[in-house]
Scaffold this motif. Structure first.
Motif, PDB file in Angstrom:
ATOM      1  N   GLY A  41     -63.201  32.961 -33.359  1.00 35.63           N
ATOM      2  CA  GLY A  41     -62.815  33.784 -33.279  1.00 35.63           C
ATOM      3  C   GLY A  41     -61.715  34.282 -33.432  1.00 35.63           C
ATOM      4  O   GLY A  41     -61.389  35.901 -33.092  1.00 35.63           O
ATOM      5  N   ASN A  42     -60.797  33.752 -32.702  1.00 40.94           N
ATOM      6  CA  ASN A  42     -59.308  33.631 -32.142  1.00 40.94           C
ATOM      7  C   ASN A  42     -58.356  33.548 -33.696  1.00 40.94           C
ATOM      8  O   ASN A  42     -58.540  33.329 -34.289  1.00 40.94           O
ATOM      9  CB  ASN A  42     -58.323  32.644 -31.118  1.00 40.94           C
ATOM     10  CG  ASN A  42     -59.310  32.029 -30.306  1.00 40.94           C
ATOM     11  OD1 ASN A  42     -59.051  32.166 -28.962  1.00 40.94           O
ATOM     12  ND2 ASN A  42     -59.886  33.997 -29.815  1.00 40.94           N
ATOM     13  N   ARG A  43     -57.278  34.601 -33.697  1.00 44.67           N
ATOM     14  CA  ARG A  43     -56.113  34.438 -34.887  1.00 44.67           C
ATOM     15  C   ARG A  43     -55.287  34.640 -34.290  1.00 44.67           C
ATOM     16  O   ARG A  43     -54.167  35.204 -33.759  1.00 44.67           O
ATOM     17  CB  ARG A  43     -56.554  35.986 -35.720  1.00 44.67           C
ATOM     18  CG  ARG A  43     -57.720  36.338 -36.053  1.00 44.67           C
ATOM     19  CD  ARG A  43     -58.035  37.620 -36.643  1.00 44.67           C
ATOM     20  NE  ARG A  43     -58.143  38.747 -36.264  1.00 44.67           N
ATOM     21  CZ  ARG A  43     -58.327  39.660 -35.624  1.00 44.67           C
ATOM     22  NH1 ARG A  43     -60.626  39.187 -35.427  1.00 44.67           N
ATOM     23  NH2 ARG A  43     -58.579  39.899 -34.948  1.00 44.67           N
ATOM     24  N   CYS A  44     -54.277  33.056 -34.662  1.00 43.70           N
ATOM     25  CA  CYS A  44     -52.707  33.045 -33.821  1.00 43.70           C
ATOM     26  C   CYS A  44     -52.320  32.957 -34.761  1.00 43.70           C
ATOM     27  O   CYS A  44     -52.597  32.519 -35.717  1.00 43.70           O
ATOM     28  CB  CYS A  44     -53.309  31.786 -32.990  1.00 43.70           C
ATOM     29  SG  CYS A  44     -51.725  31.047 -32.273  1.00 43.70           S
ATOM     30  N   ILE A  45     -51.568  33.617 -34.218  1.00 41.39           N
ATOM     31  CA  ILE A  45     -49.730  32.936 -34.602  1.00 41.39           C
ATOM     32  C   ILE A  45     -49.029  32.577 -34.356  1.00 41.39           C
ATOM     33  O   ILE A  45     -49.029  33.094 -32.913  1.00 41.39           O
ATOM     34  CB  ILE A  45     -49.502  35.308 -34.897  1.00 41.39           C
ATOM     35  CG1 ILE A  45     -50.480  35.856 -35.641  1.00 41.39           C
ATOM     36  CG2 ILE A  45     -48.023  34.870 -35.809  1.00 41.39           C
ATOM     37  CD1 ILE A  45     -49.469  37.416 -35.600  1.00 41.39           C
ATOM     38  N   LEU A  46     -48.138  31.941 -34.983  1.00 45.32           N
ATOM     39  CA  LEU A  46     -47.485  30.660 -34.186  1.00 45.32           C
ATOM     40  C   LEU A  46     -46.112  31.411 -34.723  1.00 45.32           C
ATOM     41  O   LEU A  46     -45.640  31.413 -36.368  1.00 45.32           O
ATOM     42  CB  LEU A  46     -47.728  29.259 -34.715  1.00 45.32           C
ATOM     43  CG  LEU A  46     -49.110  28.247 -34.535  1.00 45.32           C
ATOM     44  CD1 LEU A  46     -48.709  27.149 -35.069  1.00 45.32           C
ATOM     45  CD2 LEU A  46     -48.866  28.117 -32.948  1.00 45.32           C
ATOM     46  N   VAL A  47     -44.631  31.795 -33.823  1.00 47.52           N
ATOM     47  CA  VAL A  47     -44.222  31.838 -33.719  1.00 47.52           C
ATOM     48  C   VAL A  47     -43.188  30.738 -33.809  1.00 47.52           C
ATOM     49  O   VAL A  47     -42.726  30.330 -32.727  1.00 47.52           O
ATOM     50  CB  VAL A  47     -43.717  33.184 -32.578  1.00 47.52           C
ATOM     51  CG1 VAL A  47     -42.334  34.145 -33.174  1.00 47.52           C
ATOM     52  CG2 VAL A  47     -44.504  34.268 -33.402  1.00 47.52           C
ATOM     53  N   GLY A  48     -41.913  30.574 -34.830  1.00 49.34           N
ATOM     54  CA  GLY A  48     -40.879  29.749 -33.681  1.00 49.34           C
ATOM     55  C   GLY A  48     -39.917  29.731 -35.060  1.00 49.34           C
ATOM     56  O   GLY A  48     -40.183  29.523 -36.453  1.00 49.34           O
ATOM     57  N   LEU A 101     -59.105  38.173 -44.075  1.00 47.95           N
ATOM     58  CA  LEU A 101     -59.698  37.655 -42.621  1.00 47.95           C
ATOM     59  C   LEU A 101     -59.899  37.411 -41.521  1.00 47.95           C
ATOM     60  O   LEU A 101     -60.893  37.152 -40.548  1.00 47.95           O
ATOM     61  CB  LEU A 101     -58.096  36.194 -42.648  1.00 47.95           C
ATOM     62  CG  LEU A 101     -57.871  35.531 -43.839  1.00 47.95           C
ATOM     63  CD1 LEU A 101     -56.591  35.235 -43.603  1.00 47.95           C
ATOM     64  CD2 LEU A 101     -58.208  34.734 -44.592  1.00 47.95           C
ATOM     65  N   LYS A 102     -59.708  38.766 -40.979  1.00 45.85           N
ATOM     66  CA  LYS A 102     -60.263  39.667 -39.628  1.00 45.85           C
ATOM     67  C   LYS A 102     -61.469  39.629 -39.964  1.00 45.85           C
ATOM     68  O   LYS A 102     -62.089  39.278 -38.921  1.00 45.85           O
ATOM     69  CB  LYS A 102     -59.589  40.864 -39.750  1.00 45.85           C
ATOM     70  CG  LYS A 102     -59.463  41.738 -38.111  1.00 45.85           C
ATOM     71  CD  LYS A 102     -58.536  42.566 -37.847  1.00 45.85           C
ATOM     72  CE  LYS A 102     -59.111  43.314 -36.533  1.00 45.85           C
ATOM     73  NZ  LYS A 102     -58.135  44.631 -36.297  1.00 45.85           N
ATOM     74  N   VAL A 103     -61.990  40.076 -40.886  1.00 41.54           N
ATOM     75  CA  VAL A 103     -63.463  40.394 -41.122  1.00 41.54           C
ATOM     76  C   VAL A 103     -64.121  38.804 -41.071  1.00 41.54           C
ATOM     77  O   VAL A 103     -65.456  39.214 -40.120  1.00 41.54           O
ATOM     78  CB  VAL A 103     -64.189  40.872 -42.613  1.00 41.54           C
ATOM     79  CG1 VAL A 103     -65.452  40.947 -42.107  1.00 41.54           C
ATOM     80  CG2 VAL A 103     -63.189  42.173 -42.308  1.00 41.54           C
ATOM     81  N   GLU A 104     -63.754  37.450 -41.370  1.00 41.95           N
ATOM     82  CA  GLU A 104     -64.596  36.732 -41.535  1.00 41.95           C
ATOM     83  C   GLU A 104     -64.408  36.009 -40.259  1.00 41.95           C
ATOM     84  O   GLU A 104     -64.959  35.233 -39.678  1.00 41.95           O
ATOM     85  CB  GLU A 104     -63.411  35.846 -41.786  1.00 41.95           C
ATOM     86  CG  GLU A 104     -63.429  35.391 -43.386  1.00 41.95           C
ATOM     87  CD  GLU A 104     -64.620  34.753 -44.477  1.00 41.95           C
ATOM     88  OE1 GLU A 104     -64.951  33.854 -45.264  1.00 41.95           O
ATOM     89  OE2 GLU A 104     -65.824  35.504 -44.800  1.00 41.95           O
ATOM     90  N   THR A 105     -63.071  36.044 -39.469  1.00 41.09           N
ATOM     91  CA  THR A 105     -63.228  35.909 -37.699  1.00 41.09           C
ATOM     92  C   THR A 105     -64.728  37.004 -36.806  1.00 41.09           C
ATOM     93  O   THR A 105     -64.981  36.236 -36.172  1.00 41.09           O
ATOM     94  CB  THR A 105     -61.995  35.486 -36.964  1.00 41.09           C
ATOM     95  OG1 THR A 105     -61.356  37.543 -36.962  1.00 41.09           O
ATOM     96  CG2 THR A 105     -60.762  35.353 -37.744  1.00 41.09           C
TER      97      THR A 105
END
Length: 293
Positions: free
Chosen positions: A36-43, A176-180
């Motif tokens: 259920g996590n939706r993670c943004i990778l910033v770099g 994508l949010k609904v999927e998670t």
């Protein structure tokens, strides 16, 4: 919301180290994400985000166990992992005289007719399009529709929304949010476009120098809340997440400028990328056939 899964973590990376024989691209990184996590990778560019995603996708072998969906990412090749990156656009097939309908059928659209129709609607894709006649943005939407046909448990996205217009991107992120939320899927999304993601992500990861410097839950992130409050007080309409990410990236850049060696010949900063071998075949990606499942 909790989801019943056979594994403890969707992504379980501990002390990950990876290099091409020279300086590390990923330097003892830890990362855990759950269903259920939706993670943004910033770099910044070169921080190790793409390499990490490819390792999680099982496209590169590394020492030690990298667990995804409870299994070894490379040796077990767990079912349910989808990786979507920008290199797809360089495949000559996607610019040939083929219909979208043909490509979707090659991916098994007949097995998931309802899901196929949802994706076509969300991404505004016409099955009668010919791939050699459409724009880069339309071609990217076709890629996303093809890549997401098969129900997935872990989705790894590497800058794949860069060609989408604002509306297409918003509809795609909502899908994508609904999927998670409904299926307990997990998403790791590396991007430099942060608008609209402040309320979308559950986690924000800061990657620099091949390490995950921090992993923050959005609903318990004081530094982010402080920026949002400041924006509200100042009546600013720009994204608080963008402000946070620019702050991180500027700090990373300043730190790297202070530690980089200077090439005595060119007078330019000399980075780890300059020391990597031109021939990376033996350490490169595992062969990946987009149409094979």
């Amino acid at each position: 919301m909790s989801f019943e899964k056979k594994y403890k973590h969707s992504v379980d990376v501990k002390d990950l180290f990876f290099s091409y024989g020279g300086p590390p691209i990923i330097d003892h990184m830890d990362l855990q994400l759950d269903a259920g996590n939706r993670c943004i990778l910033v770099g910044a560019n070169g921080a190790g985000k793409t390499t990490l995603l490819k390792i999680l996708a099982g496209k590169r072998m590394v020492p030690g166990a990298i667990k995804v969906l409870g299994q070894d990412a490379f040796l077990d090749g767990p079912v349910g992992i989808t990786y979507l990156g920008t290199e797809w656009a360089n495949n000559p097939v996607v610019k040939s005289d083929l219909s979208v309908e043909y490509l979707l059928k090659s991916m098994g659209s007949h097995r998931w007719p309802e899901r196929t129709q949802v994706l076509l609607t969300v991404l505004d894709v016409d099955v009668k399009w010919r791939m050699h006649q459409i724009s880069d943005g339309q071609r990217r939407r076709v890629q996303l529709a093809m890549g997401l046909l098969h129900p997935w448990e872990l989705l790894l996205l590497d800058e794949v929304t860069v060609d989408l217009d604002v509306l297409a991107r918003a509809d795609f992120l909502n899908f994508l949010k609904v999927e998670t939320e409904e299926r307990g899927c997990t998403i790791v999304y590396a991007t430099h476009i942060f608008d609209g993601l402040g309320d979308w992500a559950t986690h924000i990861g800061h990657v620099a120098d091949g390490r995950c410097l921090s992993m923050n839950k959005v609903d318990n992130f004081p530094a982010f809340e402080e920026i949002k409050l400041q924006h509200k007080q100042e009546g600013r309409v720009d994204s608080p997440l963008t402000t946070l990410c620019i702050k991180w990236l500027r700090e990373d850049r300043d730190r790297l400028r202070n530690i980089k060696n200077v090439d005595p010949v060119t007078g330019l900063p000399h980075s780890k990328w300059d020391e990597m071998s031109d021939n990376m075949k033996k350490n490169g990606d595992k062969y990946y056939n987009y149409w094979k499942r």
